[in-house]
Design an enzyme around this catalytic site. Structure first.
Site, PDB file in Angstrom:
ATOM      1  N   GLU A 106      -4.990   2.381  -3.866  1.00  0.00           N
ATOM      2  CA  GLU A 106      -3.527   2.393  -3.886  1.00  0.00           C
ATOM      3  C   GLU A 106      -2.948   1.067  -3.412  1.00  0.00           C
ATOM      4  O   GLU A 106      -1.752   0.956  -3.130  1.00  0.00           O
ATOM      5  CB  GLU A 106      -2.994   3.516  -2.985  1.00  0.00           C
ATOM      6  N   ASP A 113       0.860  -1.186   0.000  1.00  0.00           N
ATOM      7  CA  ASP A 113       0.000   0.000   0.000  1.00  0.00           C
ATOM      8  C   ASP A 113       0.900   1.241   0.000  1.00  0.00           C
ATOM      9  O   ASP A 113       1.926   1.272   0.696  1.00  0.00           O
ATOM     10  CB  ASP A 113      -0.887  -0.037   1.257  1.00  0.00           C
ATOM     11  N   ASN A 117      -2.997  12.808  -3.019  1.00  0.00           N
ATOM     12  CA  ASN A 117      -4.124  13.225  -3.857  1.00  0.00           C
ATOM     13  C   ASN A 117      -4.654  14.597  -3.428  1.00  0.00           C
ATOM     14  O   ASN A 117      -4.962  15.446  -4.272  1.00  0.00           O
ATOM     15  CB  ASN A 117      -5.257  12.193  -3.787  1.00  0.00           C
TER      16      ASN A 117
END
Length: 324
Positions: A246, A203, A211
């Site tokens: 992700e 991850d 983001n």
């Protein structure tokens, strides 16, 4: 004329060199429907059409004068009812008592002509049938080629659809659907033959912050770069997929947990040291090796637990399930 010749199964006549008939047998008279006095003493051409008279003058007379005989000359006589009567004529020129005669035998060829017509018609029909068969074969070959082309196109489209159905459109890695199928296959192989494998879940650390700070296009770019990094650091038989958001998953065939931790550490270090423009990332990884009691779901859960442990311990690290 004796009875045998008079009733012979073929026509006969004898004429002088000037063409005047001297003798004729009854067989020929019956065939031409003449009485004897209608031919004897008359020129043989009286029983011919204008066309056959010309033919007789052009071929018969010169040939028999030159060679003394004529064999199987085809032409037609004319019956008393003016019907054409096809015959084959054999003639010979010979002298008797100082007088030159031309003796001729005539064989009816009407049945032969009908037979030849039948042969020609049959030949014509066979040629038509052959042509039709040839055209049908050419058409069949064309249809077969078209079928093969369409079959290849269909195969290609199916492969493209399968590729689309099993590929993550953003990263180009395999998607969750494909991964789940591969995981089930490896679980089955392990249950059947004991073939070991390990599972990695990784991850991107603080991806939401990336983001929020730089925007989703940058986030998508980082996901794409990480996917390429994974592909560069995996072995040929390893299967990597984007699991969602992700998160990425990797199946490492033939590995125990220790080997999986080493492979995961290599990937973690590569991600940490990578430079993608102005951006840097770290990843957390959890690993788990398959055991006898595992299902696909339980193995995923174990790797996820190990991933959670990596994150709670400070991120940017690898944790094996056995350490939890």
């Amino acid at each position: 004329m004796d009875i045998q010749l008079d009733r012979a199964p073929c026509g006969y006549f004898s004429m002088l060199e000037n063409g005047v008939v001297q003798e004729v047998n009854q067989t020929l008279l019956d065939l031409l429907e003449y009485k004897r006095d209608e031919l004897v003493g008359k020129h043989i051409e009286s029983a011919m059409s204008a066309t056959n008279k010309m033919f007789f003058h052009t071929y018969f007379y010169p040939y028999i004068q030159l060679y003394g005989h004529v064999n199987e000359m085809y032409f037609s006589l004319r019956t008393s009812s003016s019907q054409q009567f096809p015959v084959l004529l054999n003639g010979v020129r010979q002298e008797r008592e100082g007088i030159v005669y031309i003796d001729c035998i005539l064989i009816v060829v009407r049945k032969r002509i009908e037979h030849e017509k039948d042969i020609l018609q049959t030949k014509s029909r066979l040629e038509e049938l052959y042509q039709a068969t040839n055209e049908a074969n050419l058409r069949l070959e064309q249809i077969h080629r078209e079928y093969e082309a369409k079959q290849q196109e269909l195969t290609r489209m199916n492969e493209e659809l399968e590729q689309l159905a099993s590929t993550d459109p953003l990263t180009g890695l395999k998607n969750r659907r494909y991964f789940q199928k591969q995981l089930d296959l490896h679980i089955h192989a392990y249950q059947e033959s004991g073939t070991p494998f390990s599972l990695l879940i990784l991850d991107i650390d603080h991806f939401k912050k990336i983001n929020d700070t730089y925007g989703h296009p940058v986030g998508d770019l980082i996901l794409t770069h990480l996917a390429k990094l994974l592909q560069l650091n995996l072995e040929k038989d390893d299967a990597a997929a984007r699991f969602g958001g992700e998160e990425f998953v990797i199946i490492l065939p033939g590995t125990q947990e220790g080997q999986a931790v080493e492979a995961a550490e290599k990937i973690r270090e590569a991600a940490e040291s990578a430079r993608w423009g102005d951006y840097r990332i770290t990843i957390s990884v959890g690993t788990a090796a398959v055991e006898d009691s595992d299902t696909g779901e339980s193995l995923l859960h174990k790797a996820d637990v190990a991933l959670y442990a990596s994150k709670t311990r400070g991120r940017n690290q690898v944790t094996g399930y056995s350490e939890v």
